[in-house]
Design an enzyme around this catalytic site. Structure first.
Site, mmCIF file in Angstrom:
data_model
loop_
_atom_site.group_PDB
_atom_site.id
_atom_site.type_symbol
_atom_site.label_atom_id
_atom_site.label_comp_id
_atom_site.label_asym_id
_atom_site.label_seq_id
_atom_site.Cartn_x
_atom_site.Cartn_y
_atom_site.Cartn_z
ATOM 1 N N ARG A 99 0.791 -1.234 0.000
ATOM 2 C CA ARG A 99 0.000 0.000 0.000
ATOM 3 C C ARG A 99 0.822 1.281 0.000
ATOM 4 O O ARG A 99 0.487 2.236 -0.676
ATOM 5 C CB ARG A 99 -0.898 -0.008 1.241
ATOM 6 C CG ARG A 99 -2.314 0.345 0.971
ATOM 7 C CD ARG A 99 -3.108 0.279 2.250
ATOM 8 N NE ARG A 99 -4.003 -0.853 2.274
ATOM 9 C CZ ARG A 99 -4.534 -1.353 3.395
ATOM 10 N NH1 ARG A 99 -4.226 -0.832 4.570
ATOM 11 N NH2 ARG A 99 -5.354 -2.364 3.342
ATOM 12 N N CYS A 132 -9.724 -0.244 5.695
ATOM 13 C CA CYS A 132 -11.178 -0.140 5.702
ATOM 14 C C CYS A 132 -11.676 1.125 6.401
ATOM 15 O O CYS A 132 -12.598 1.806 5.924
ATOM 16 C CB CYS A 132 -11.778 -1.367 6.375
ATOM 17 S SG CYS A 132 -10.901 -1.885 7.869
ATOM 18 N N GLN A 159 -14.609 -0.075 15.800
ATOM 19 C CA GLN A 159 -14.393 -0.999 14.694
ATOM 20 C C GLN A 159 -14.940 -2.391 14.988
ATOM 21 O O GLN A 159 -14.781 -2.935 16.081
ATOM 22 C CB GLN A 159 -12.897 -1.058 14.344
ATOM 23 C CG GLN A 159 -12.401 0.283 13.822
ATOM 24 C CD GLN A 159 -10.966 0.271 13.340
ATOM 25 O OE1 GLN A 159 -10.218 1.185 13.677
ATOM 26 N NE2 GLN A 159 -10.567 -0.714 12.550
ATOM 27 N N LYS A 243 -2.103 4.243 10.145
ATOM 28 C CA LYS A 243 -2.642 4.188 8.789
ATOM 29 C C LYS A 243 -3.558 5.376 8.503
ATOM 30 O O LYS A 243 -3.671 5.825 7.353
ATOM 31 C CB LYS A 243 -3.441 2.890 8.584
ATOM 32 C CG LYS A 243 -2.574 1.653 8.410
ATOM 33 C CD LYS A 243 -3.469 0.406 8.327
ATOM 34 C CE LYS A 243 -2.637 -0.856 8.140
ATOM 35 N NZ LYS A 243 -3.503 -2.072 8.189
ATOM 36 N N ARG A 275 -11.655 -1.490 19.043
ATOM 37 C CA ARG A 275 -12.487 -2.615 18.614
ATOM 38 C C ARG A 275 -13.701 -2.694 19.524
ATOM 39 O O ARG A 275 -13.578 -2.659 20.754
ATOM 40 C CB ARG A 275 -11.684 -3.916 18.719
ATOM 41 C CG ARG A 275 -12.401 -5.109 18.123
ATOM 42 C CD ARG A 275 -12.345 -5.130 16.624
ATOM 43 N NE ARG A 275 -11.014 -5.412 16.101
ATOM 44 C CZ ARG A 275 -10.659 -5.164 14.850
ATOM 45 N NH1 ARG A 275 -11.503 -4.629 13.989
ATOM 46 N NH2 ARG A 275 -9.425 -5.436 14.444
ATOM 47 N N HIS A 282 -17.650 -0.516 10.542
ATOM 48 C CA HIS A 282 -16.778 0.365 11.304
ATOM 49 C C HIS A 282 -17.464 1.731 11.423
ATOM 50 O O HIS A 282 -17.959 2.269 10.429
ATOM 51 C CB HIS A 282 -15.434 0.548 10.591
ATOM 52 C CG HIS A 282 -14.535 -0.650 10.679
ATOM 53 N ND1 HIS A 282 -14.854 -1.794 11.348
ATOM 54 C CD2 HIS A 282 -13.290 -0.859 10.179
ATOM 55 C CE1 HIS A 282 -13.854 -2.661 11.262
ATOM 56 N NE2 HIS A 282 -12.889 -2.118 10.546
HETATM 57 N N1 HSE Z 1 -7.349 -3.312 10.094
HETATM 58 C C1 HSE Z 1 -8.759 -3.313 9.999
HETATM 59 C C2 HSE Z 1 -9.394 -3.800 11.255
HETATM 60 C C3 HSE Z 1 -9.251 -4.202 8.908
HETATM 61 O O1 HSE Z 1 -8.733 -4.558 11.970
HETATM 62 O O2 HSE Z 1 -10.526 -3.457 11.542
HETATM 63 C C4 HSE Z 1 -8.532 -4.163 7.620
HETATM 64 O O3 HSE Z 1 -8.384 -2.926 7.024
#
Ligand code: HSE
Length: 376
Positions: A99, A132, A159, A243, A275, A282
């Site tokens: 990427r 994502c 997420q 990212k 998370r 997300h």
């Molecule tokens: N890294 C992202 C996640 C998923 O763990 O939610 C992939 O882009």
């Protein structure tokens, strides 16, 4: 008819991709070649040809384009060898491996079509799907970046389990079920004490730690949350958080990694990635420092008219609860943006909340769209 190699079509992202390609008629425009890393010779999902060996460079080289959702290890194994042998077809990849390479573009055409067109003209052949969270965010509020209105942005993410993978989704649901079973009798009795239920749930959650019951996430997610996603970069920042700034700027052609376009100064983007116990959407709370005070209705208009998928949700309770949740969005390409308002810090501070299906705009959709752009 372009020959398009498909790898990793059986996995979660790959299956969503196959469905979208079928629904969109993409297979009418290509000659698909289905590869397998483990079942060469087996039956392909379409057509009569058996599955090709995904490590057979000659068959890979016979393709005009290769689209892989097989993951980063596969990319590491075959990509460099293919290029070293002179293959100059289009490599389209969901994995993050390539990427940030200088000779790769992150594809999200409703946001960066101009960058895609100039990279194509400049001979780029490597097209990589973005993270994502970043892709879903940019589909929602890309308009503000395009208009040069963002001085900086901070994002707090919520997420879903699917970002970790299929096994993570199963683990979350198993944890929910285990916790429910632990207190089912007490729940059935309306007179039972809530603190007794709470105590039993907590004891069961703690028993899940360091056991197979939390092997995928490494922490309990059911009835809890995990404020760390992806690797520890050793500087207090998670790789998922890193990212956010790196990829957003690369998508916009800002900062030093842009290809085919003059790169401007990178926009600072930072925040916390968390998370939570959602399945595959997300969500993110965004805070912007705008470069100037723009009236709210103008901002709303810009967001709403940016692309065909973004949907402005009125900043009201009922509309928010109906349209701005993972339950509302899952399985759709709609990217709702709501809670849009000026914040107490001043007229240049803007808040917003957005939700996106991380398997659709977050993964599969940008890949099938770049394929269409390349073959049309
Ligand atoms: N890294 C992202 C996640 C998923 O763990 O939610 C992939 O882009």
């Amino acid at each position: 008819t372009p020959r398009v190699g498909l790898i990793g079509w059986r996995g979660m992202v790959g299956s969503v991709l196959m469905d979208r390609m079928t629904d969109s008629g993409d297979f009418d425009l290509i000659e698909p070649v289905f590869f397998s890393t483990s079942n060469a010779g087996g039956k392909a999902p379409r057509g009569d040809a058996p599955l090709a060996d995904a490590y057979d460079l000659d068959t890979l080289k016979s393709c005009d384009a290769i689209l892989t959702c097989q993951g980063g290890d596969y990319t590491k194994k075959v990509f460099a060898d293919l290029r070293a042998q002179g293959w100059d077809g289009h490599w389209i990849d969901a994995a993050s491996t390539l990427r940030m390479e200088k000779d790769a573009l992150i594809v999200l055409d409703p946001v960066n079509r101009p960058q895609i067109d100039s990279a194509l003209a400049a001979g780029n052949r490597n097209w990589i799907g973005g993270n994502c969270t970043v892709s879903c965010m940019m589909m929602g509020v890309g308009a503000l970046f395009k208009a040069g209105l963002v001085e900086w942005m901070t994002t707090q993410t919520y997420q879903a389990a699917s970002g970790g993978g299929a096994q993570h989704m199963r683990e979350l649901l198993t944890q929910y079920g285990t916790l429910n079973a632990e207190v089912r009798d007490l729940l059935d009795d309306p007179k039972s004490a809530i603190l007794e239920i709470d105590r039993k749930v907590l004891a069961r959650q703690r028993a899940m730690l360091d056991s197979d019951e939390s092997a995928q996430f490494g922490a309990v997610l059911g009835g809890s949350l995990i404020p760390w996603i992806d690797q520890d970069l050793g500087n207090g920042v998670s790789r998922e958080e890193w990212k956010g700034m790196a990829e957003t700027n690369k998508i916009l052609g800002l900062g030093e990694d842009a290809i085919g376009v003059p790169g401007g100064e990178a926009i600072p983007i930072d925040g916390f990635c968390v998370r939570i116990g959602a399945m595959r959407c997300h969500s993110q709370a965004l805070t912007f420092k705008l470069t100037r005070d723009v009236p709210l209705d103008e901002i709303e208009g810009m967001i709403a008219s940016d692309n065909d998928w973004v949907k402005l949700v009125p900043n009201e309770k009922q509309a928010t609860m109906e349209a701005l949740t993972p339950v509302a969005v899952t399985g759709t390409l709609t990217i709702p943006v709501g809670r849009v308002r000026k914040l107490a810090m001043g007229p240049e501070y803007l808040g917003a909340f957005t939700v996106g299906d991380q398997l659709l705009w977050g993964a599969a959709e940008p890949l099938r769209r770049i394929l269409r752009i390349l073959i049309e």
